[in-house]
Scaffold this active site. Sequence first.
Site, mmCIF file in Angstrom:
data_model
loop_
_atom_site.group_PDB
_atom_site.id
_atom_site.type_symbol
_atom_site.label_atom_id
_atom_site.label_comp_id
_atom_site.label_asym_id
_atom_site.label_seq_id
_atom_site.Cartn_x
_atom_site.Cartn_y
_atom_site.Cartn_z
ATOM 1 N N GLY A 273 0.833 -1.192 0.000
ATOM 2 C CA GLY A 273 0.000 0.000 0.000
ATOM 3 C C GLY A 273 0.870 1.245 0.000
ATOM 4 O O GLY A 273 0.638 2.179 -0.758
ATOM 5 N N MET A 275 5.008 2.861 1.855
ATOM 6 C CA MET A 275 6.218 2.610 2.650
ATOM 7 C C MET A 275 6.705 3.912 3.250
ATOM 8 O O MET A 275 6.804 4.923 2.566
ATOM 9 C CB MET A 275 7.311 1.976 1.774
ATOM 10 C CG MET A 275 8.571 1.615 2.539
ATOM 11 S SD MET A 275 8.232 0.325 3.768
ATOM 12 C CE MET A 275 9.549 0.677 4.947
ATOM 13 N N GLU A 276 7.083 3.824 4.533
ATOM 14 C CA GLU A 276 7.342 5.005 5.356
ATOM 15 C C GLU A 276 8.746 5.567 5.247
ATOM 16 O O GLU A 276 9.283 6.070 6.244
ATOM 17 C CB GLU A 276 7.049 4.660 6.821
ATOM 18 C CG GLU A 276 7.991 3.641 7.470
ATOM 19 C CD GLU A 276 7.542 2.211 7.407
ATOM 20 O OE1 GLU A 276 8.060 1.380 8.181
ATOM 21 O OE2 GLU A 276 6.675 1.896 6.565
ATOM 22 N N ASN A 277 9.367 5.550 4.092
ATOM 23 C CA ASN A 277 10.702 6.112 3.965
ATOM 24 C C ASN A 277 10.697 7.566 4.449
ATOM 25 O O ASN A 277 9.939 8.386 3.926
ATOM 26 C CB ASN A 277 11.153 6.084 2.500
ATOM 27 C CG ASN A 277 10.833 4.770 1.823
ATOM 28 O OD1 ASN A 277 11.201 3.715 2.304
ATOM 29 N ND2 ASN A 277 10.121 4.851 0.706
ATOM 30 N N HIS A 307 -1.168 6.660 8.394
ATOM 31 C CA HIS A 307 -0.412 5.494 8.878
ATOM 32 C C HIS A 307 1.079 5.697 8.602
ATOM 33 O O HIS A 307 1.923 5.525 9.499
ATOM 34 C CB HIS A 307 -0.946 4.248 8.161
ATOM 35 C CG HIS A 307 -0.201 2.988 8.451
ATOM 36 N ND1 HIS A 307 -0.773 1.920 9.104
ATOM 37 C CD2 HIS A 307 1.073 2.587 8.156
ATOM 38 C CE1 HIS A 307 0.102 0.936 9.206
ATOM 39 N NE2 HIS A 307 1.235 1.315 8.639
ATOM 40 N N GLU A 308 1.406 6.061 7.362
ATOM 41 C CA GLU A 308 2.828 6.256 7.016
ATOM 42 C C GLU A 308 3.418 7.445 7.774
ATOM 43 O O GLU A 308 4.590 7.415 8.176
ATOM 44 C CB GLU A 308 2.980 6.452 5.509
ATOM 45 C CG GLU A 308 2.423 5.318 4.662
ATOM 46 C CD GLU A 308 2.912 3.942 5.090
ATOM 47 O OE1 GLU A 308 4.104 3.809 5.448
ATOM 48 O OE2 GLU A 308 2.100 2.997 5.081
#
Length: 862
Positions: A273, A275-277, A307-308
Amino acid sequence: MPGENLSRDEAQERGRLLSVDAYDVALDVRSALAQGADADTFRSRTTIRFRCAEPGAATFADLLAPAVTAVTLNGRELDPAAVFDGTRITLEALAAENVLVVDAQCAYSRTGEGLHRFVDPEDGEVYLYTQYEPADSRRVFANFEQPDLKAPFTFEVTAPEGWVVLSNGAQDGAAEGGRHRFATTRPISTYITAVVAGPYHYVSDSYRRTFEDGTTLEIPLGALCRKGLAKHFDADDVFTVTKQGLDFFHDHFDFPYPFGKYDQAFVPEYNLGAMENPGCVTFREEFIFRGKVTEASYERRANVILHEMAHMWFGDLVTMQWWDDLWLKESYADFMGAFAQVGATRFTDGWITFANRRKSWAYRADQLPSTHPVTADIRDLEDAKLNFDGITYAKGAAVLKQLVAYVGQEAFLEGARRYFKRHAYGNTRLTDLLTVLEETSGRDLAEWSRAWLETAGVNSLTPQVTNDAQDRITELGILQEAAPSHPELRPHRVAVGLYRRQEADSALVRYARAEVDVSGPRTAVPELAGLERPELILVNDEDLTYGKVRFDEGSLATLRARLGDLADPMARALCWAALWGLTRDGLMPARDYLDLVRRFAGRETDIGVLQSLHDQAQAALEHYAAPEHRERAARELAEGALRQLRLAEPGSGHQLTWARHFAAVAAVPADLQLVQGLLDGTAKIDGLDVDQELRWTLLEPLAAHGLADEAVIAAELARDDTASGRRHQVRCLAARPSAEVKERAWQQVVESDALSNALVEATIAGFAQAGQQELLAPYAPRYFEAIERVWRERSIEIGMDVVRGLFPDWLVEHATLDAADRWLAEHDRAAPALRRLVLENRDDLARALRAQACDAAAGARP
């Protein structure tokens, strides 16, 4: 490949030896525009400065690359052929302080792992992005691939001139000759570093906040997508939610966003969905909507954005020591996404969606034989990959929601604030979190942790009520049960709601409520004694705890007769979820659940709940309905869907949702003729806009029933020759009811690696269609013959897609179950992750057989 699957023991030993001071990574991706084999690889040059606690010791660096051209350790040139085995670089005779330089040719990815290269079929443009979690940064640069060896990173990327190039840090000065250098990051883990490059459409904005001490924080914001999607990109809404989230988290975390800028890239062929980079969050581009969608789609996107964003603190600022404590970031982000959504955005029903969607994912995962505690035992990277599941995310978030009810919201948030300040840029374990929460709440959380985080399984909660002759409650209790395989009974903080009609034809409303701490096999609720007899008792009203809700006989009878009269949307969602749980557990016949959907789904006001009901009804029809009843059930479901489609408000999200559902379940000639008419324009439903995305939705069932051949599908692609259109085309082609078609699809997915990850996913989605059991039957034995080879030869992402997606659950028969059992018995030494996937699919199949037996028994009753 030997050495590719890093173990926890190896990581602990390397973490004991090493401390990493800095990475300098230089990538040259100009080859992305080349043709043929020249476009397969790119140059990667990495300099790592690190210390060793035991000079003279040996260790290894990680790198998955076709070739290494040079390795230098502390100025000493090493022979790549001698030290590099395809996955690891051996490093011997380390000094106290070390400098490692690795020059390599790394491969572009077509599986969404590492540096993914995508060629847009619409305009031929090339787009790149990275995706690493849990351990694919080693496909792009040499490193120590484990979350506890954090370090500052400096990236330099040489790209074709004119490209947009992004990384975690802001660009340091103007690009020269296509060379982009980026500001050094704070200490972060390898798996959250990122590079995005290509002719992306980029939109900018900014966020500004002044704190109580007078200091001001300014965050440059960016949002980007492929040029072909720019006309659909509603960046303003993305920025609105982003700013609302930043305000919310600054209000509650008391720790300013620590990573400078905040770019959000919507990228093609993305496996996840998002990605929290830090500073460079990536999302799947399907969150850019090419046609009309319901409000639930916007709500889902907002939840993922939040969320991220929560991960910037939970996961990026403070990171788990090893993947055992993956939940420390994912459970918190899942909880915080809904918490922020309700508290800061227009999506104030976020907790209904959480109860309806996320927790159903958790309940399924927690009843599989592979269930595990929230804080898991992760032996290696393959274990880690499979633990991005409903337990780590949704069960963990549900447990945190209950913890908030248990210790209080302010104590919970103050614990988070202390956690950030105490462990900023560091790594933590479960005990670190519990320590701060015990400080702020004054409670001993050891027993709570043992029950909720360190044991597996889900409890069932059932009301037990007795009434007197005057129809008043004499006693109400809650029975708690657990599966024999996981017998733990847990402490639950629950609300118990009593519902009834005020008048004969009025809505069911709550007239009494009590909160109680449930413990042990039975807990009394004395506060409700003496009240008038309810028509419905709802344990876990308001969804405070994590547990399967059951009903007493009277309440179940009320729901069968009057579910649509339940006024409160959260209570209604919880009842629907509980009824679905009964159906999955073989305690309610599938025909009864389908009847409830047919009679009451049309009165559901929450669009997300309605979409779930449609998904679950289709699953019940295909997997849980007795075969002899399925044709009639399908016809009745389609009749109900068409009736609601015609009744729905023109142009509404409900109308669109019913149109999609009708297309999915249409099977008789008259229904398929209407689907065809909606597609070609000869049939109309007032207010229904048949845009391109809906056209593909209508075309797939026509293809699956043999009413749309290759030429028709090709003509549709000519209307929509885009990346999205190609995925839809591939899915429709694979759906056709032809032995030749199925064989071609099988060969493309199982016997070849020519397709990209997105097209593998689309082919698998089209391959298995309801009603095609005879065509698909020959592939059941072939599946079990092929999966070990596929797992060995393909990337783990593609392996997971194939093993999950092609499991022969289209043959719900004991023979299929026996075949799975034989494979498991004969392959006891197969990769544990592969065995887990087969075991999970086998369990779903056994559940379907039990549910079909329940449904058949109901049909046999006079």
